[in-house]
Design a protein around this motif. Structure first.
Motif, mmCIF file in Angstrom:
data_model
loop_
_atom_site.group_PDB
_atom_site.id
_atom_site.type_symbol
_atom_site.label_atom_id
_atom_site.label_comp_id
_atom_site.label_asym_id
_atom_site.label_seq_id
_atom_site.Cartn_x
_atom_site.Cartn_y
_atom_site.Cartn_z
ATOM 1 N N ARG A 233 -8.076 54.117 11.334
ATOM 2 C CA ARG A 233 -8.892 53.655 12.474
ATOM 3 C C ARG A 233 -8.060 53.702 13.745
ATOM 4 O O ARG A 233 -6.844 53.520 13.712
ATOM 5 C CB ARG A 233 -9.360 52.223 12.227
ATOM 6 N N ILE A 234 -8.728 53.933 14.878
ATOM 7 C CA ILE A 234 -8.076 53.775 16.172
ATOM 8 C C ILE A 234 -9.023 53.030 17.104
ATOM 9 O O ILE A 234 -10.212 53.325 17.159
ATOM 10 C CB ILE A 234 -7.636 55.129 16.779
ATOM 11 N N ASP B 36 -16.628 49.491 7.352
ATOM 12 C CA ASP B 36 -16.393 48.221 6.664
ATOM 13 C C ASP B 36 -17.029 47.023 7.366
ATOM 14 O O ASP B 36 -17.542 46.127 6.722
ATOM 15 C CB ASP B 36 -14.882 47.966 6.534
ATOM 16 N N PHE B 37 -16.958 46.987 8.690
ATOM 17 C CA PHE B 37 -17.387 45.806 9.407
ATOM 18 C C PHE B 37 -18.788 45.947 9.996
ATOM 19 O O PHE B 37 -19.152 45.216 10.918
ATOM 20 C CB PHE B 37 -16.375 45.471 10.511
ATOM 21 N N GLU C 244 -12.347 56.079 11.715
ATOM 22 C CA GLU C 244 -13.103 55.168 12.569
ATOM 23 C C GLU C 244 -12.492 55.211 13.962
ATOM 24 O O GLU C 244 -11.269 55.099 14.110
ATOM 25 C CB GLU C 244 -13.032 53.730 12.052
ATOM 26 N N VAL C 245 -13.336 55.363 14.966
ATOM 27 C CA VAL C 245 -12.904 55.324 16.361
ATOM 28 C C VAL C 245 -13.775 54.309 17.094
ATOM 29 O O VAL C 245 -14.999 54.405 17.059
ATOM 30 C CB VAL C 245 -13.003 56.708 17.037
ATOM 31 N N ALA D 140 -0.168 40.024 -0.743
ATOM 32 C CA ALA D 140 -0.685 38.772 -0.186
ATOM 33 C C ALA D 140 -2.186 38.840 0.043
ATOM 34 O O ALA D 140 -2.859 37.804 0.086
ATOM 35 C CB ALA D 140 0.027 38.441 1.119
ATOM 36 N N GLY D 141 -2.702 40.068 0.202
ATOM 37 C CA GLY D 141 -4.150 40.221 0.315
ATOM 38 C C GLY D 141 -4.665 40.563 1.695
ATOM 39 O O GLY D 141 -5.852 40.398 1.970
ATOM 40 N N VAL D 142 -3.797 41.064 2.580
ATOM 41 C CA VAL D 142 -4.283 41.459 3.898
ATOM 42 C C VAL D 142 -5.252 42.633 3.738
ATOM 43 O O VAL D 142 -5.032 43.533 2.935
ATOM 44 C CB VAL D 142 -3.103 41.839 4.829
ATOM 45 N N SER D 143 -6.361 42.601 4.464
ATOM 46 C CA SER D 143 -7.364 43.654 4.285
ATOM 47 C C SER D 143 -7.222 44.772 5.301
ATOM 48 O O SER D 143 -7.735 45.870 5.088
ATOM 49 C CB SER D 143 -8.776 43.056 4.385
#
Length: 382
Positions: A198-199, A14-15, A245-246, A127-130
């Protein structure tokens, strides 16, 4: 952050656009906002030195927080991370998350997870937290000893499951010290069994109560073994589940170390990884990351609590961050001119960025000395 799944395994995440897209100096900072100094736990390594008791009047108001979010949005900040203390103790946290989302800011939450009931998880989703990152520093009692409260692990586990059930992307955050690094195999087993998204493995930064744990940090040899194990396990897990994701966080020597491992195994892929790391540029304190604390003070990053650039009660964040009169910001944005010792001569300076200045200062008293937790050898950096 160094994404092992991205760099070593070739995952798409994602990032990616933040870490390995536009060069760091060409984009606006990610803002970590310690929205409260209060916490329901008392973690021994808390970089913010959070308190179990705090007065609401010591926090900035909802009105001012929204005004700051307006400015942050207009300035073009891509991600706003609400942290603390424990951000879920703020009565208006859902209101602020929703407000930031409506202003087009990607909003994430860093929490100990113990307060996330099923209803609150649904409310966070609405609320929209991603993304929600939940701190877990071991299994069972190991975590509870770090957190200062019996039952904290079970509550955090419930929080993870409730987020998953609500459809929120959720991750685990593990800070590595000599007291818990032997728990990493069990933590990765839990991560995979619970199907967590993810971690992140955090290297200890000597800030807040973390300063008291300097002598409990890993040796360089231990750190290399830990990284080797995490990389090995990541590769095995990724082959079974491409969606995980690590990442490792807060020691930018991890990038060169990963590159050198790949150079032996797959030289062509290693060249591509080097390009990704060059765009990320390693440590971005005062450049690609900023911090606002519970009182509105602005810092070069979330660990740099001893130096304040300005306060959003007095000036907008955007004005504070672009003020060229601040001497420390000027130096952080041109730090290659000031770094000393092995950092100054390191061939990986472009992709490490000199690692953590806060850690160097805490250990040596010299802001520009080499980071004591760079574990690369002289042969590797020369």
């Amino acid at each position: 952050m160094v994404s092992i799944t991205k760099l070593f395994c070739g995952a798409e995440e994602d990032f990616d656009f933040l870490r390995y897209g536009t060069p760091a100096k060409e984009r606006k900072p990610v803002v970590v906002w310690n929205i409260t100094g209060r916490c329901n736990l008392s973690c021994k390594h808390c970089y913010a030195g959070a308190r179990t008791e705090d007065r609401e009047e010591d926090q900035i108001s909802t009105e001012l927080a929204k005004k700051a979010i307006d400015d942050i949005s207009f300035f073009g900040v891509p991600v706003l991370l609400f942290s603390g203390g424990e951000p879920l103790l703020r009565k208006d946290i859902l209101e602020l998350i929703e407000y930031a989302r409506k202003r087009g800011i990607r909003t994430v939450l860093s929490t100990n997870g113990t307060l996330i009931s099923k209803d609150l998880a649904k409310a966070l989703r609405e609320a929209g937290v991603s993304y929600v990152g939940i701190s877990v520093d071991g299994i069972g009692m190991t975590n509870d000893l770090f957190r200062g409260r019996r039952g904290a692990f079970e509550k955090a586990k419930e929080g993870i499951r409730n987020c998953k059930d609500a459809g929120i992307k959720v991750g685990m955050r593990f800070t590595i010290t000599r007291q818990n690094f032997t728990e990493i195999p069990s933590v990765l087993d839990f991560f995979e069994k619970e199907n967590v998204d993810r971690i992140c493995f955090y290297h200890l930064v000597y800030s807040g109560r973390g300063k008291e744990l300097i002598d409990l940090d890993l040796t360089h040899e231990e750190r290399r073994k830990v990284l080797d194990y995490i990389i090995k396990r990541t590769k095995e897990m990724f082959e079974r589940n491409k969606k995980i994701e690590v990442l490792t966080v807060d020691n930018h020597a991890d990038g060169p170390y990963l590159y050198l491992k790949l150079l032996k195994e797959d030289p062509e892929r290693a060249r591509g990884v080097y390009k990704f790391l060059s765009k990320n540029e390693g440590n971005l304190s005062g450049v690609g990351i900023a911090c606002i604390d519970e009182k509105g003070d602005v810092h070069p990053d979330q660990f740099w609590r001893d130096y304040t650039i300005g306060n959003i009660n007095e000036r907008p964040f955007s004005e504070i961050w672009t003020d060229e009169r601040d001497e420390l910001l000027k130096r952080l944005r041109n730090k290659k001119l000031y770094l000393k010792g092995r950092c100054a001569r390191c061939r990986f300076l472009k992709i490490c960025g000199g690692n953590f200045r806060v850690r160097a200062y805490a250990k040596t008293g010299d802001l520009w000395a080499p980071d004591p937790q760079c574990y690369l050898t002289e042969e590797e950096i020369s």
